[in-house]
Design a protein around this motif. Structure first.
Motif, PDB file in Angstrom:
ATOM      1  N   ILE A   1      39.221  32.651  38.341  1.00 51.38           N
ATOM      2  CA  ILE A   1      39.616  32.992  39.708  1.00 51.38           C
ATOM      3  C   ILE A   1      38.460  32.853  40.699  1.00 51.38           C
ATOM      4  CG2 ILE A   1      40.310  34.933  41.185  1.00 51.38           C
ATOM      5  CD1 ILE A   1      42.198  35.812  38.932  1.00 51.38           C
ATOM      6  N   PRO A   2      37.271  33.392  40.406  1.00 47.13           N
ATOM      7  CA  PRO A   2      36.191  33.269  41.397  1.00 47.13           C
ATOM      8  C   PRO A   2      35.843  31.814  41.735  1.00 47.13           C
ATOM      9  CG  PRO A   2      35.638  34.952  39.798  1.00 47.13           C
ATOM     10  CD  PRO A   2      36.861  34.238  39.274  1.00 47.13           C
ATOM     11  N   ASP A   3      35.955  30.926  40.760  1.00 48.05           N
ATOM     12  CA  ASP A   3      35.626  29.522  41.027  1.00 48.05           C
ATOM     13  C   ASP A   3      36.668  28.865  41.922  1.00 48.05           C
ATOM     14  OD1 ASP A   3      33.288  29.742  39.501  1.00 48.05           O
ATOM     15  OD2 ASP A   3      34.430  29.396  37.655  1.00 48.05           O
ATOM     16  N   VAL A   4      37.931  29.208  41.738  1.00 50.29           N
ATOM     17  CA  VAL A   4      38.981  28.690  42.618  1.00 50.29           C
ATOM     18  C   VAL A   4      38.793  29.272  44.014  1.00 50.29           C
ATOM     19  CG1 VAL A   4      41.462  28.465  42.991  1.00 50.29           C
ATOM     20  CG2 VAL A   4      40.563  28.457  40.653  1.00 50.29           C
ATOM     21  N   CYS A   5      38.492  30.566  44.084  1.00 53.27           N
ATOM     22  CA  CYS A   5      38.234  31.195  45.385  1.00 53.27           C
ATOM     23  C   CYS A   5      37.069  30.517  46.099  1.00 53.27           C
ATOM     24  CB  CYS A   5      37.948  32.680  45.204  1.00 53.27           C
ATOM     25  SG  CYS A   5      39.387  33.680  44.770  1.00 53.27           S
ATOM     26  N   ASN A   6      35.979  30.301  45.375  1.00 54.74           N
ATOM     27  CA  ASN A   6      34.811  29.655  45.981  1.00 54.74           C
ATOM     28  C   ASN A   6      35.146  28.276  46.520  1.00 54.74           C
ATOM     29  OD1 ASN A   6      33.220  31.890  45.406  1.00 54.74           O
ATOM     30  ND2 ASN A   6      32.365  31.006  43.531  1.00 54.74           N
ATOM     31  N   ALA A   7      35.954  27.529  45.783  1.00 55.30           N
ATOM     32  CA  ALA A   7      36.319  26.171  46.202  1.00 55.30           C
ATOM     33  C   ALA A   7      37.204  26.162  47.442  1.00 55.30           C
ATOM     34  CB  ALA A   7      37.028  25.447  45.058  1.00 55.30           C
TER      35      ALA A   7
ATOM     36  N   GLY B   1      44.717  35.571  53.954  1.00 52.71           N
ATOM     37  CA  GLY B   1      43.364  35.976  54.303  1.00 52.71           C
ATOM     38  C   GLY B   1      42.888  37.233  53.594  1.00 52.71           C
ATOM     39  N   HIS B   2      43.392  37.478  52.392  1.00 51.51           N
ATOM     40  CA  HIS B   2      43.012  38.660  51.611  1.00 51.51           C
ATOM     41  C   HIS B   2      41.768  38.379  50.775  1.00 51.51           C
ATOM     42  CE1 HIS B   2      46.663  40.267  53.005  1.00 51.51           C
ATOM     43  NE2 HIS B   2      47.333  40.431  51.883  1.00 51.51           N
ATOM     44  N   THR B   3      41.118  39.441  50.348  1.00 51.26           N
ATOM     45  CA  THR B   3      40.004  39.374  49.412  1.00 51.26           C
ATOM     46  C   THR B   3      40.537  39.634  48.015  1.00 51.26           C
ATOM     47  OG1 THR B   3      38.407  40.142  51.052  1.00 51.26           O
ATOM     48  CG2 THR B   3      37.815  40.462  48.733  1.00 51.26           C
ATOM     49  N   VAL B   4      40.305  38.713  47.102  1.00 47.74           N
ATOM     50  CA  VAL B   4      40.762  38.877  45.720  1.00 47.74           C
ATOM     51  C   VAL B   4      39.811  39.826  44.997  1.00 47.74           C
ATOM     52  CG1 VAL B   4      41.147  37.716  43.509  1.00 47.74           C
ATOM     53  CG2 VAL B   4      41.809  36.586  45.651  1.00 47.74           C
ATOM     54  N   VAL B   5      40.378  40.784  44.265  1.00 44.64           N
ATOM     55  CA  VAL B   5      39.612  41.720  43.457  1.00 44.64           C
ATOM     56  C   VAL B   5      39.916  41.413  41.999  1.00 44.64           C
ATOM     57  CG1 VAL B   5      39.116  44.129  42.943  1.00 44.64           C
ATOM     58  CG2 VAL B   5      39.802  43.457  45.270  1.00 44.64           C
ATOM     59  N   THR B   6      38.874  41.049  41.251  1.00 43.59           N
ATOM     60  CA  THR B   6      39.045  40.650  39.862  1.00 43.59           C
ATOM     61  C   THR B   6      37.846  41.079  39.032  1.00 43.59           C
ATOM     62  OG1 THR B   6      39.517  38.779  38.383  1.00 43.59           O
ATOM     63  CG2 THR B   6      38.072  38.339  40.264  1.00 43.59           C
ATOM     64  N   MET B   7      38.087  41.235  37.747  1.00 42.72           N
ATOM     65  CA  MET B   7      37.003  41.513  36.801  1.00 42.72           C
ATOM     66  C   MET B   7      36.345  40.216  36.339  1.00 42.72           C
ATOM     67  SD  MET B   7      36.683  44.792  35.907  1.00 42.72           S
ATOM     68  CE  MET B   7      37.528  46.315  35.584  1.00 42.72           C
ATOM     69  N   GLU B   8      36.967  39.074  36.633  1.00 46.67           N
ATOM     70  CA  GLU B   8      36.418  37.795  36.200  1.00 46.67           C
ATOM     71  C   GLU B   8      35.102  37.501  36.911  1.00 46.67           C
ATOM     72  OE1 GLU B   8      39.110  34.474  36.446  1.00 46.67           O
ATOM     73  OE2 GLU B   8      40.617  35.481  35.220  1.00 46.67           O
TER      74      GLU B   8
END
Length: 161
Positions: free
Chosen positions: A132-138, A113-120
């Motif tokens: 990464i953001p697209d996988v997270c969104n899915a 349940g963490h929030t991913v922090v990325t420059m992507e």
């Protein structure tokens, strides 16, 4: 809890917050880890270590920030692998994503349940690279940029004389 991608460390060091001129950023990371606000995973430390530079030395000295993957991540690893393989990405994009720490980072975030922090940035139409953001969104995983994380946490990077 924030979970930091390798590019947060690498790009911050190379561009915005070099260890030699903005030590407050790196101190803030240490303090935030101690406060239970952020962490990363061991596979990210391995990616950073490949740089063989002062950042890799910092990461080795800060190894407590990089937690191991755990058995609880197995269902998330499977779900993400299934999704990536079923999406319209090129075979090369799928193979690359599944071979780097990004895959494990997203699975860890999903599991814990963490929030991913990325420059992507999200690029849902791009099929030659899994972002990464697209996988997270899915998968309903929250993600943010390091700059937004710093704002949200009201980070104070005090600069000395």
């Amino acid at each position: 809890m924030y979970l930091l991608d390798a590019n947060v460390f690498i790009q911050s060091h190379r561009a915005h917050y070099g260890l030699d001129f903005v030590p407050g950023f790196w101190e803030w990371i240490d303090v935030s880890f101690a406060a239970g606000t952020l962490e990363s995973i061991h596979p990210i430390a391995v990616e950073i270590a490949a740089g063989h530079d002062d950042l890799s030395e910092w990461a080795a000295a800060s190894s407590h920030l990089f937690v191991p993957m755990d058995a609880a991540c197995a269902p998330s690893l499977s779900a993400i692998s299934t999704w990536v393989n079923g999406a319209s990405y090129t075979p090369g994009a799928v193979a690359e994503f599944l071979s780097v720490a990004d895959y494990q980072l997203v699975a860890f975030a999903r599991t814990h349940g963490h929030t991913v922090v990325t420059m992507e940035r999200s690029e849902p139409q791009r099929k030659s690279k899994v972002k990464i953001p697209d996988v997270c969104n899915a998968h309903g995983i929250t993600w943010t940029t390091p700059f937004q994380m710093l704002r949200d946490e009201r980070a104070s990077l005090v600069l000395g004389p």
